[in-house]
Write a protein that holds these residues in place. Structure first.
Motif, PDB file in Angstrom:
ATOM      1  N   ASP A 441     -49.637   6.757 -15.832  1.00 27.71           N
ATOM      2  CA  ASP A 441     -49.455   8.046 -15.152  1.00 27.71           C
ATOM      3  C   ASP A 441     -48.465   8.967 -15.857  1.00 27.71           C
ATOM      4  O   ASP A 441     -47.884   9.862 -15.242  1.00 27.71           O
ATOM      5  N   ASP A 442     -48.272   8.769 -17.157  1.00 25.59           N
ATOM      6  CA  ASP A 442     -47.448   9.711 -17.912  1.00 25.59           C
ATOM      7  C   ASP A 442     -48.236  11.020 -18.034  1.00 25.59           C
ATOM      8  O   ASP A 442     -49.288  11.074 -18.672  1.00 25.59           O
ATOM      9  N   THR A 443     -47.728  12.078 -17.418  1.00 24.55           N
ATOM     10  CA  THR A 443     -48.494  13.329 -17.354  1.00 24.55           C
ATOM     11  C   THR A 443     -48.687  13.968 -18.722  1.00 24.55           C
ATOM     12  O   THR A 443     -49.679  14.665 -18.951  1.00 24.55           O
ATOM     13  N   ARG A 444     -47.766  13.743 -19.657  1.00 25.38           N
ATOM     14  CA  ARG A 444     -47.941  14.295 -21.006  1.00 25.38           C
ATOM     15  C   ARG A 444     -49.167  13.689 -21.675  1.00 25.38           C
ATOM     16  O   ARG A 444     -49.982  14.402 -22.286  1.00 25.38           O
ATOM     17  N   LEU A 445     -49.302  12.376 -21.531  1.00 24.29           N
ATOM     18  CA  LEU A 445     -50.421  11.688 -22.166  1.00 24.29           C
ATOM     19  C   LEU A 445     -51.733  11.979 -21.444  1.00 24.29           C
ATOM     20  O   LEU A 445     -52.779  12.145 -22.084  1.00 24.29           O
ATOM     21  N   LEU A 446     -51.689  12.037 -20.136  1.00 22.78           N
ATOM     22  CA  LEU A 446     -52.888  12.394 -19.374  1.00 22.78           C
ATOM     23  C   LEU A 446     -53.384  13.783 -19.753  1.00 22.78           C
ATOM     24  O   LEU A 446     -54.584  14.005 -19.960  1.00 22.78           O
ATOM     25  N   TYR A 447     -52.456  14.717 -19.857  1.00 19.98           N
ATOM     26  CA  TYR A 447     -52.816  16.098 -20.178  1.00 19.98           C
ATOM     27  C   TYR A 447     -53.395  16.183 -21.594  1.00 19.98           C
ATOM     28  O   TYR A 447     -54.422  16.832 -21.826  1.00 19.98           O
ATOM     29  N   GLY A 448     -52.736  15.518 -22.537  1.00 18.44           N
ATOM     30  CA  GLY A 448     -53.235  15.534 -23.909  1.00 18.44           C
ATOM     31  C   GLY A 448     -54.607  14.910 -24.026  1.00 18.44           C
ATOM     32  O   GLY A 448     -55.480  15.433 -24.730  1.00 18.44           O
ATOM     33  N   ARG A 449     -54.810  13.765 -23.351  1.00 15.53           N
ATOM     34  CA  ARG A 449     -56.123  13.111 -23.412  1.00 15.53           C
ATOM     35  C   ARG A 449     -57.193  13.991 -22.769  1.00 15.53           C
ATOM     36  O   ARG A 449     -58.336  14.053 -23.242  1.00 15.53           O
ATOM     37  N   ALA A 450     -56.841  14.697 -21.703  1.00 18.11           N
ATOM     38  CA  ALA A 450     -57.800  15.568 -21.028  1.00 18.11           C
ATOM     39  C   ALA A 450     -58.263  16.693 -21.948  1.00 18.11           C
ATOM     40  O   ALA A 450     -59.469  16.982 -22.044  1.00 18.11           O
ATOM     41  N   LEU A 451     -57.330  17.331 -22.636  1.00 21.32           N
ATOM     42  CA  LEU A 451     -57.702  18.435 -23.528  1.00 21.32           C
ATOM     43  C   LEU A 451     -58.580  17.940 -24.675  1.00 21.32           C
ATOM     44  O   LEU A 451     -59.543  18.612 -25.081  1.00 21.32           O
TER      45      LEU A 451
END
Length: 590
Positions: A441-451
């Motif tokens: 649930d690290d939001t930085r990694l979630l956001y990067g993977r989403a993009l």
């Protein structure tokens, strides 16, 4: 509450020392008497040793001590009401003005006005010349709306001259605290207006500046500006100039702020605060090169060097960057890590990549800047075609990060970005996934993977990650915007997309990327007029290629093909290889 507890503890300790001896004697005697057997009055024996023992009544001092102990206990547990009651009881029977002062302060803190008046009356009897009495009296008069009475107390407070020396700063500080705590802000402002005269403010420039700042907090902007301007005229201090310039900027009068800073440097050319403030103003006005030149004049330190580098970089002025690089390079050793890092950054700006790598490599591994330096080295290796070496270094950084979540997350982000730069997007997604196993649930990694998933047309995966980010950070404007844009561009959930983007815009009203998304979702909903309006606004704020692609398409579909071509041409100047821009023009046959 913390201050009250500290005051009460100090007071209690002092009072306890005075009363402790008597208390022990009394307590001991009472304890002994409590164990005596009952004796009949008809069979008393005058020869018994305890026959004529007189049990002493509890002394007033002992009663005060017990009440203070009770109040102290209540205050330490956050029970201001019981503490106030206990302190007042103690104050009414004690001859110590400190007890009465404490009772007054606790009552004021608890907003028990009747109790505060009683304690204050006792305090005035015991020590009528205490300055704190004036402040407490003014506070109570403010609560009661007695403007003239409050003014009289505050005026006397300002005029106090203990030991024949002016103590205006202390008096004004007490006035400020009293007025700021007033519930009636207008009444407080009116009182300050009456008090803040040249006669009362005196000849200390810092007082004029402080009272100008107080006036602003009490919504008296005209008074604040007037006092600031007079402080500049009377004292010419750096604090006065800096504050007056801030007020000018607050009023959106950049011309006056610029004049004030220029004048201030005539009086105090070496003052770092004035130079930095003036340079920031110049930068805000788009004069970044001039800001860097300004800071180059006068004493230098690592903070000034960093600011000069930032402004020179914003101006894209290679001459300024090169001159600064040579100036810092010529400084004698030893070089602190901040300076080594700055030299590396300047070398990068000058495209001296091996030199930059050399500077970063000198940062000691035990230094706080080591992680950032190693990160830059990895990026430089990748830029020099040494992708494998770069990734090997990133893996070393990850291993060194240990349980430092921030550093570890950034290291996984870096690995993914390097892989993406090497056109290895599936592996980049895997890097994000490995990172999320270590940091769920690290939001930085979630956001990067989403993009990245969106780039790979894996819309479902992108949507899932972005929804999780929004769940974890519901007020993250960037995440809300990214999810909204994805839904608008790739799914049928356009109404939901509009709501998400509108929420993001409420958090960042002037963000060009969010305004662009708003225009795009309006276009997807068929609202061409609103879409053109929003996209034009976004493009005016940030005429980049991505926004140009969207704005041009909506103009084209609306029939404004000539304007669309102009917008695309302007976007191409910023980034002629932008995929969105090229795809849009190709798809529309433009």
């Amino acid at each position: 509450m913390k201050n009250l507890v500290w005051i009460s503890s100090s007071l209690f300790a002092a009072s306890a020392l005075r009363l402790f001896g008597a208390g022990i004697v009394v307590a001991t005697m009472l304890s002994a008497c409590a164990t005596l057997p009952a004796t009949s009055t008809h069979t008393s024996n005058i020869n018994e040793p305890l026959t004529h023992l007189q049990v002493p009544a509890q002394s007033p001092d002992q009663d005060v001590l017990l009440k203070l102990m009770s109040a102290e206990f209540a205050l330490s547990h956050g029970d201001v009401d019981s503490a106030g009651s206990g302190y007042l009881d103690a104050a009414l029977i004690s001859n110590d003005p400190a007890v009465a002062a404490q009772a007054t302060q606790v009552a004021l803190a608890g907003k028990h006005w009747d109790r505060a008046n009683q304690a204050l009356s006792r305090w005035q009897v015991l020590s009528p010349n205490d300055a704190g009495i004036l402040q407490a009296r003014a506070t109570l008069d403010l609560v009661a709306g007695h403007s003239d009475a409050a003014y009289a107390s505050l005026l006397e407070l300002v005029r106090l001259h203990p030991d024949g020396r002016p103590q205006q700063s202390n008096g004004w500080q007490a006035v400020g605290l009293t007025l700021l705590s007033a519930s009636d802000k207008k009444l407080a402002g009116d009182l300050l207006q009456r008090l803040a005269t040249p006669e009362q403010l005196g000849k200390q420039g810092e007082i004029w500046v402080a009272i100008s700042q107080l006036a602003l907090k009490l919504d008296r902007s005209a008074l604040s500006t007037q006092l600031a301007d007079q402080a500049v005229t009377r004292f010419h201090t750096s604090e006065a100039y800096a504050w007056a310039a801030q007020l000018a900027l607050r009023a959106d009068d950049r011309k006056r702020a610029k004049t004030l800073y220029a004048e201030s440097l005539q009086h105090d050319a070496k003052n770092p605060r004035l130079r930095i403030g003036y340079a920031k103003l110049l930068s805000d006005m788009g004069e970044n090169a001039e800001a860097a030149r300004l800071l180059a004049r006068g004493p230098q330190d690592d903070l000034i060097y960093s600011a000069r580098a930032a402004y020179a970089a914003r101006a894209s002025d290679k001459k300024l960057i090169e001159a600064l690089y040579k100036e810092i390079e010529a400084l004698p050793a030893p070089r602190p890590s901040e300076r080594l890092t700055l030299l590396g950054q300047l070398a990068e700006l000058l495209e001296l990549k091996p030199e930059a790598q050399r500077w970063y490599g000198q940062v000691d591994e035990d230094d706080d800047h080591y992680f950032d330096a190693q990160t830059r080295i990895a990026i430089l290796l990748d830029q020099q075609g040494k992708g494998a070496d770069a990734l090997e270094l990133v893996h070393t950084i990850q291993a060194r990060a240990g349980d430092d979540r921030k550093a570890l997350g950034e290291a996984f982000q870096l690995e993914a970005e390097l892989l993406n730069h090497q056109d290895r997007r599936p592996q980049a997604v895997d890097a994000y996934t490995r990172g999320l196993k270590a940091l769920p649930d690290d939001t930085r990694l979630l956001y990067g993977r989403a993009l990245l998933s969106e780039e790979l047309n894996q819309t479902a995966n992108a949507e899932k990650d972005l929804r999780r980010v929004v769940e974890l950070k519901p007020n993250d404007a960037d995440a809300l915007n990214a999810l909204g844009y994805t839904l608008a561009d790739r799914t049928e959930h356009k109404d939901e997309a509009l709501g998400l983007i509108q929420k993001a815009l409420s958090l960042k009203p002037d963000d060009p990327a969010i305004i662009d998304s708003l225009g795009w979702v309006q276009y997807r909903l068929g609202n061409l007029v609103d879409a053109v309006k929003s996209l034009r606004r976004a493009f005016e704020r940030q005429p980049d290629a991505e926004i140009a692609a969207h704005f041009g398409e909506v103009l084209w579909i609306s029939g404004n093909k000539d304007e669309a071509r102009k917008v695309w041409a302007e976007g191409s100047k910023q980034d002629g290889k932008n995929k969105s821009l090229l795809e849009t023009q190709h798809r529309l046959g433009a």
